[in-house]
Design a protein around this motif. Structure first.
Motif, PDB file in Angstrom:
ATOM      1  N   UNK A 157      -0.543   1.986   6.177  1.00 42.38           N
ATOM      2  CA  UNK A 157      -1.680   1.388   5.476  1.00 42.38           C
ATOM      3  C   UNK A 157      -1.487   1.494   3.980  1.00 42.38           C
ATOM      4  N   UNK A 158      -2.345   0.820   3.261  1.00 43.62           N
ATOM      5  CA  UNK A 158      -2.180   0.794   1.805  1.00 43.62           C
ATOM      6  C   UNK A 158      -3.522   0.555   1.138  1.00 43.62           C
TER       7      UNK A 158
ATOM      8  N   UNK B 224       1.341   8.698  -0.093  1.00 41.95           N
ATOM      9  CA  UNK B 224       2.295   8.593  -1.202  1.00 41.95           C
ATOM     10  C   UNK B 224       1.675   7.710  -2.276  1.00 41.95           C
TER      11      UNK B 224
ATOM     12  N   UNK C 192       0.122   4.617  -0.432  1.00 40.93           N
ATOM     13  CA  UNK C 192       0.697   4.192   0.850  1.00 40.93           C
ATOM     14  C   UNK C 192       0.428   5.293   1.859  1.00 40.93           C
TER      15      UNK C 192
END
Lengths: 131, 477
Positions: free
Chosen positions: A123-124, A72, A111
């Motif tokens: 995670x990011x 995302x 994201x």
């Protein structure tokens, strides 16, 4: 703007020091983001439009295999339309999106939600997109 | 005689007149504010996924502009900060009450606070930080409480609150205004209850006790049918028959309930009436000037040329100090804009006479910008609220991701709004010039500087709105 990491040529004034100290104090208290995954992003000169991106996902320092990975994309600014796409596994913990749609220039936060048989991992990663 | 009185509209009028209507409007906003504080402090620190940043920077701002354009200053009426009044009254029992310093009884403090806020908004990325946004909300509540606890109630709204005064400024072109139905009734009113409040028993009526001067006790006729009880007067010290603008009116409707003669109307008016006929004070004039150009700057800060300018300035001055560069951009942009406006007004006559020309532009600039974010992000609040509730332990299912296509379609709407404001400005200019000049030449000479200014503002606004938006956290590459 975030405070620049570059050394300033202007000596800091008292009021500025106070403002920055307050800012750092407040930020220091902010809750940490829970990130299960280490994310490495491969993208070449991202610009507004469609761009291929490749993600390498590490979980506990090992490549994450066979996960359903949803990416995302959000701007750091609220009020911008998010973009969501599913990535395709290409092996060795790497996942590929052939045409991720960067709808705006600026700071993006990707994201990552990776679902395996047993758990959902988050995670990011961040990147800047040019006009 | 008044025109259409909103308070006479079936159901709506009854609701607005109801003593607890304001409270009913405030409660949902308080709930959202509390949730925003919770989510801002403890939720994910990514602006589009946090209730604090989405509610404040997307929905609140967009709905404020929309409400003001189609109805009036509804968000001051529903302001949850005013729910601190109960605590304020309690605190006043223990704290001394001071009179607000005379030197600060104007809009200059608000003007300074607005400048500081706008600078902080850009410099500290308030729009990108749920944490700082939550602190901002808390800060507002604390400030509202302490200012109104230590000073007369209403001081915060009138002399301190940048948000409220921003709403007052945009409301200069809203289509409703509090008015007296019959000025003769007001001139024979013994207690100025709309201003002072009313204490009424079955047989007596008096202005409310407090710091107000007039205290008249009347023996009433037994057939008096007005509601009994205590009804507060205007919080910002407005006397209904002398109201000629929406400045300082929070639409609390205390005046409506306090008037024992049912002589207060919420009149539907020509949205340009205030711009055409009112002559604001100097402090208000400067505040409007600043807000107009700050609106352009605020929108400009979201497009690529702003960052190009910052980089160019950085190279020119040999500094990467972002605060310094931002301060320079603020000073030069606002200084130039305000300076040009003052020059145009001086060429046409007096500044205070001509500031009304800016009122429609003011709403179109801020409204056009805010509506872009609101329309683009309107459906992002609900999933965030659900997520926050889930973290609070409520057994809810996650709301589906709100994916909105990029809405370039908003641009034509922004253009329409901008041109409406432009033509409204032209109309105001013509009317003002016609009323001041004796001949055609005089009309033209008075109009010319204003027309040029309106053209400049119109071109700049369209240029900014036409650019692709860019949300960046750092000023320099």
């Amino acid at each position: 703007m975030k405070l620049s990491g570059y050394p300033s040529r202007v000596p800091p004034h008292g009021s500025k020091l106070i403002a920055q100290s307050l800012f750092v104090f407040l930020i220091a208290c902010a809750p940490p983001q829970q990130n299960d995954l280490t994310v490495k992003l491969e993208v070449t000169n991202p610009k507004v439009g469609f761009a291929p991106i490749t993600l390498t996902l590490l979980y506990q320092n090992k490549p994450l295999e066979n996960a359903e990975v949803i990416v995302r994309g959000d701007m750091t600014h609220a009020g911008m339309a998010p973009v969501q796409q599913t990535a395709k596994a290409i092996g060795n913990g790497r996942y590929r999106l052939e045409a991720f749609h960067f709808t705006m220039s600026g700071d993006w936060v990707l994201s990552i939600t990776a679902k395996t048989n047993s758990k959902t991992l988050l995670g990011e990663t961040r990147l800047g997109v040019n006009p | 005689m008044t025109r259409l009185d909103v308070l006479r509209v079936p159901l709506l009028g009854g609701f607005l007149r109801w003593r607890y209507s304001r409270f009913v409007l405030q409660v949902p906003l308080l709930a959202i504010a509390l949730l925003a504080i919770y989510d801002g402090f403890s939720g994910r620190q990514l602006a589009p996924t946090n209730t604090a940043t989405v509610a404040v920077w997307v929905h609140y701002r967009g709905l404020v502009a929309l409400a003001i354009a189609v109805f009036g200053n509804l968000f001051c009426a529903a302001c949850p900060l005013m729910l601190t009044r109960g605590a304020t009254k309690l605190a006043k029992r223990f704290l001394p009450e001071f009179s607000f310093p005379r030197a600060l009884k104007n809009k200059y403090l608000v003007l300074a606070a607005t400048l500081v806020f706008l600078f902080s908004y850009e410099h500290f990325d308030l729009w990108a930080s749920p944490w700082l946004t939550a602190w901002l909300i808390v800060g507002y509540f604390v400030a509202a409480f302490f200012v109104d606890a230590l000073f007369p109630v209403g001081t915060f709204c009138k002399y301190v609150c940048p948000l409220g005064n921003f709403n007052f400024a945009l409301s200069t072109v809203s289509p409703t205004q509090i008015t007296a139905k019959d000025h003769n009734v007001c001139s024979s009113c013994e207690g100025k209850y709309c201003l002072n409040g009313r204490l009424e028993t079955a047989s007596t009526r008096a202005p409310m006790l407090g710091n107000r001067a007039e205290h008249v006790l009347l023996q009433l006729e037994p057939m008096n049918a007005k509601p009994l009880g205590a009804f507060s007067g205007c919080e910002t010290n407005l006397f209904v028959p002398s109201i000629s603008s929406n400045e300082d009116c929070t639409l609390c409707l205390n005046c409506v309930r306090a008037c024992p003669y049912d002589n207060v109307a919420l009149e539907v008016r020509n949205p340009l009436r205030e711009a055409l006929h009112s002559k604001p004070k100097t402090d208000w004039t400067w505040f409007v000037l600043l807000l107009t150009w700050a609106g352009l700057l605020n929108a400009f800060a979201m497009i690529p040329p702003y960052y190009n300018l910052a980089n160019w300035l950085s190279g020119l001055l040999g500094t990467r100090d972002e605060a310094l560069l931002l301060a320079l951009i603020f000073v030069v942009a606002l200084g130039l804009g305000v300076g040009l406006t003052v020059l145009a007004a001086r060429a046409s006559g007096h500044l205070r006479d001509w500031v009304g020309v800016l009122y429609p532009i003011l709403l179109s600039i801020w409204g056009g910008h805010y509506l872009f974010h609101f329309v683009t992000g309107a459906n992002t609040l609900y999933p965030n609220i659900i997520t926050a509730f889930m973290r609070l332990g409520l057994p809810l299912e996650p709301a589906p991701l709100a994916v909105t296509p990029r809405l370039d379609a908003i641009f034509p709407f922004q253009v329409v709004v901008t041109y409406l404001a432009f033509f409204a400005g032209l109309y105001i200019t013509y009317q003002k010039a016609s009323s001041q000049a004796k001949d055609t030449r005089g009309v033209v000479l008075r109009m010319l500087p204003q027309v040029l200014l309106l053209l400049l503002l119109n071109i700049l606004t369209i240029l900014i709105f036409s650019q692709p938006m860019q949300a960046r956290g750092s000023l320099l590459q």
